[in-house]
Design a protein around this motif. Structure first.
Motif, short mmCIF file in Angstrom:
data_model
loop_
_atom_site.label_atom_id
_atom_site.label_comp_id
_atom_site.label_asym_id
_atom_site.label_seq_id
_atom_site.Cartn_x
_atom_site.Cartn_y
_atom_site.Cartn_z
N VAL A 241 42.41 12.60 8.46
CA VAL A 241 41.90 11.89 7.28
C VAL A 241 41.07 10.68 7.70
O VAL A 241 39.99 10.41 7.13
CB VAL A 241 43.08 11.47 6.37
CG1 VAL A 241 42.59 10.54 5.26
CG2 VAL A 241 43.75 12.70 5.76
N GLU B 160 33.09 5.56 9.40
CA GLU B 160 31.62 5.59 9.27
C GLU B 160 31.02 6.15 10.56
O GLU B 160 31.25 5.60 11.64
CB GLU B 160 31.09 4.17 9.01
CG GLU B 160 29.73 4.14 8.35
CD GLU B 160 29.70 4.87 7.00
OE1 GLU B 160 28.70 5.58 6.76
OE2 GLU B 160 30.67 4.75 6.21
N LEU C 264 29.94 14.46 3.78
CA LEU C 264 31.05 13.53 4.00
C LEU C 264 31.60 12.96 2.69
O LEU C 264 32.83 12.90 2.52
CB LEU C 264 30.61 12.40 4.94
CG LEU C 264 30.86 12.63 6.44
CD1 LEU C 264 30.35 11.46 7.25
CD2 LEU C 264 32.34 12.87 6.73
N PRO C 265 30.74 12.51 1.74
CA PRO C 265 31.30 12.02 0.47
C PRO C 265 32.18 13.05 -0.24
O PRO C 265 33.21 12.71 -0.81
CB PRO C 265 30.05 11.68 -0.35
CG PRO C 265 29.03 11.35 0.67
CD PRO C 265 29.30 12.26 1.83
N ARG D 162 35.48 13.12 1.55
CA ARG D 162 36.28 11.92 1.30
C ARG D 162 36.93 11.97 -0.08
O ARG D 162 38.05 11.47 -0.27
CB ARG D 162 35.39 10.68 1.42
CG ARG D 162 34.99 10.38 2.86
CD ARG D 162 33.87 9.38 2.94
NE ARG D 162 33.51 9.10 4.33
CZ ARG D 162 32.38 8.51 4.70
NH1 ARG D 162 31.50 8.13 3.77
NH2 ARG D 162 32.13 8.28 5.97
N HIS D 163 36.22 12.56 -1.03
CA HIS D 163 36.79 12.71 -2.36
C HIS D 163 37.94 13.71 -2.34
O HIS D 163 38.98 13.52 -3.01
CB HIS D 163 35.70 13.17 -3.35
CG HIS D 163 36.21 13.40 -4.74
ND1 HIS D 163 36.56 12.37 -5.59
CD2 HIS D 163 36.47 14.56 -5.41
CE1 HIS D 163 36.99 12.88 -6.74
NE2 HIS D 163 36.94 14.21 -6.65
N PHE E 49 37.46 11.55 8.59
CA PHE E 49 36.52 11.73 7.48
C PHE E 49 36.10 10.40 6.88
O PHE E 49 34.98 10.26 6.38
CB PHE E 49 37.14 12.61 6.39
CG PHE E 49 37.24 14.06 6.76
CD1 PHE E 49 36.14 14.74 7.27
CD2 PHE E 49 38.43 14.76 6.61
CE1 PHE E 49 36.23 16.07 7.61
CE2 PHE E 49 38.53 16.10 6.94
CZ PHE E 49 37.42 16.76 7.45
N HIS E 50 36.98 9.40 6.92
CA HIS E 50 36.68 8.13 6.26
C HIS E 50 36.06 7.10 7.20
O HIS E 50 35.65 6.03 6.75
CB HIS E 50 37.95 7.57 5.60
CG HIS E 50 38.35 8.33 4.37
ND1 HIS E 50 37.89 8.01 3.11
CD2 HIS E 50 39.13 9.44 4.22
CE1 HIS E 50 38.38 8.87 2.23
NE2 HIS E 50 39.13 9.75 2.88
N TYR F 250 39.85 14.54 0.29
CA TYR F 250 40.96 14.05 1.09
C TYR F 250 40.97 12.52 1.05
O TYR F 250 40.40 11.87 1.91
CB TYR F 250 40.82 14.53 2.55
CG TYR F 250 40.75 16.03 2.69
CD1 TYR F 250 41.85 16.83 2.40
CD2 TYR F 250 39.57 16.65 3.12
CE1 TYR F 250 41.78 18.20 2.53
CE2 TYR F 250 39.50 18.03 3.25
CZ TYR F 250 40.61 18.80 2.95
OH TYR F 250 40.55 20.16 3.08
N PRO F 251 41.61 11.92 0.04
CA PRO F 251 41.64 10.45 -0.09
C PRO F 251 42.40 9.81 1.07
O PRO F 251 43.22 10.47 1.74
CB PRO F 251 42.36 10.22 -1.42
CG PRO F 251 43.11 11.48 -1.67
CD PRO F 251 42.33 12.59 -1.05
N PRO F 252 42.16 8.52 1.34
CA PRO F 252 42.77 7.84 2.50
C PRO F 252 44.29 7.87 2.49
O PRO F 252 44.91 7.87 3.56
CB PRO F 252 42.25 6.40 2.39
CG PRO F 252 41.04 6.48 1.53
CD PRO F 252 41.25 7.64 0.60
#
Length: 347
Positions: free
Chosen positions: A273, A279, A246-247, A250-251, A276-277, A253-255
């Motif tokens: 998106v 929790e 997941l990290p 997230r890197h 992925f962000h 595909y930024p928010p």
């Protein structure tokens, strides 16, 4: 019309209650032998017998051909039989077709899996959980234990002649696969199973990256139309997903990726998106202790035959059970009525 050879196949599949015709007997003999000698294959093989592995693969190919012939017979029968005969015999042939889809995929999985642990094929189900005839004997050979709910589904009201192929994920499927799981299979499935085709890693990425050996693909004439994915040790899988997979996503595909730009597909992109962000919810320890394996299944809206979905579940559960799983669970949002209905129909 059906050919004489196809009629002969039909008779041999349903010969007598306690006696099988030549085709059914050949199917059973191949499947029994392949299951009993599965330790002679694998990467690396658990038995140092190269000749045994070659013989196993030869018989596996013969079994696959018999399964394919029977699936074609089902399709031809639905297309050509008179309505009265079709509705009399279709439930039996439909059951056998579904069972052989699962059995064929399980044999393919035995031949290409890379797990080095010995196969734990488990004890047989209780006799009362099985039906008679060829269907019951094939059921007894799949290591799904007493998961008898999967074996009792009424046939579809309107029989379909659609041909399906069920197989494990193959190395070629993962060409171009990156950390996000953006393989061709993942992209094709995401586009057909999800309202958010953007970011195909959302659907299968974690399984393709961390547990590809327990992933199965269902195909019809239009291409991939369903999948079944699992993780044998869910606790370790979920820890690895949350700590590394997941990290990385997230890197990548930024928010703010889903903001601005063209409106076409923008809502779907933002939804993906956000997925992925968000929790992920923790799985309670009592669940992990009682049901140590995680599963996830899905089919495209065009797959109306519940038999194909059942075959997906059977081959995934067989693969997990063959390597010692005692139970499985799946994670579903309580607002996702479509998935809740899908799993409920599978029992």
């Amino acid at each position: 019309p059906l050919t004489l050879e196809e009629v002969r196949m039909l008779v041999e599949l349903f010969y007598l209650p306690y006696h099988h015709g030549a085709l059914a007997q050949e199917l059973l003999e191949h499947f029994r032998w392949l299951r009993a000698n599965s330790l002679s294959v694998g990467v690396p093989p658990t038995a140092p017998d190269a000749c045994g592995g070659t013989r196993w693969r030869g018989r596996a190919q013969s079994f696959q051909l018999l399964c394919a012939r029977t699936c074609r017979l089902h399709s031809r029968f639905v297309s050509t039989a008179s309505r009265a005969l079709l509705y009399d015999l279709h439930p039996y042939l439909w059951d056998i077709r579904n069972m052989l889809l699962a059995a064929g995929a399980f044999v393919l999985w035995l031949g290409c899996q890379s797990i080095t642990a010995p196969m734990l094929l488990g004890r047989d189900a209780e006799p009362w959980a099985r039906r008679g005839g060829l269907f019951g004997e094939l059921q007894a050979l799949l290591p799904v234990g007493n998961s008898c709910d999967l074996f009792y589904h009424p046939p579809p009201l309107f029989p379909s002649s659609q041909l399906y192929l069920l197989r494990p994920l193959l190395p070629l499927d993962k060409l171009g696969h990156k950390g996000g799981g953006c393989s061709e299979v993942s992209q094709g499935l995401q586009a057909q199973l999800s309202r958010a085709p953007a970011l195909p890693g959302r659907l299968l990425g974690s399984f393709l990256s961390l547990s590809p050996e327990y992933t199965f693909v269902l195909e019809d004439e239009g291409g991939p139309c369903g999948y079944a994915a699992g993780a044998l040790h869910a606790e370790g899988f979920l820890q690895q997903r949350d700590s590394s997979w997941l990290p990385a996503l997230r890197h990548k595909y930024p928010p703010d990726l889903g903001t601005g730009g063209s409106a076409l597909g923008q809502d779907a992109l933002e939804e993906a998106v956000l997925f992925f962000h968000a929790e992920p919810l923790a799985v309670p320890q009592p669940v992990l202790r009682r049901f140590p394996s995680l599963v996830q299944l899905g089919t495209a809206p065009r797959v109306l035959d519940v038999g194909a979905s059942r075959s997906l579940a059977l081959c995934l559960l067989s693969a997990l059970r063959a390597n010692g799983s005692r139970g499985v669970f799946c994670q579903v949002s309580d607002t996702d009525r479509q998935q809740l209905s899908f799993y409920s129909k599978l029992g």
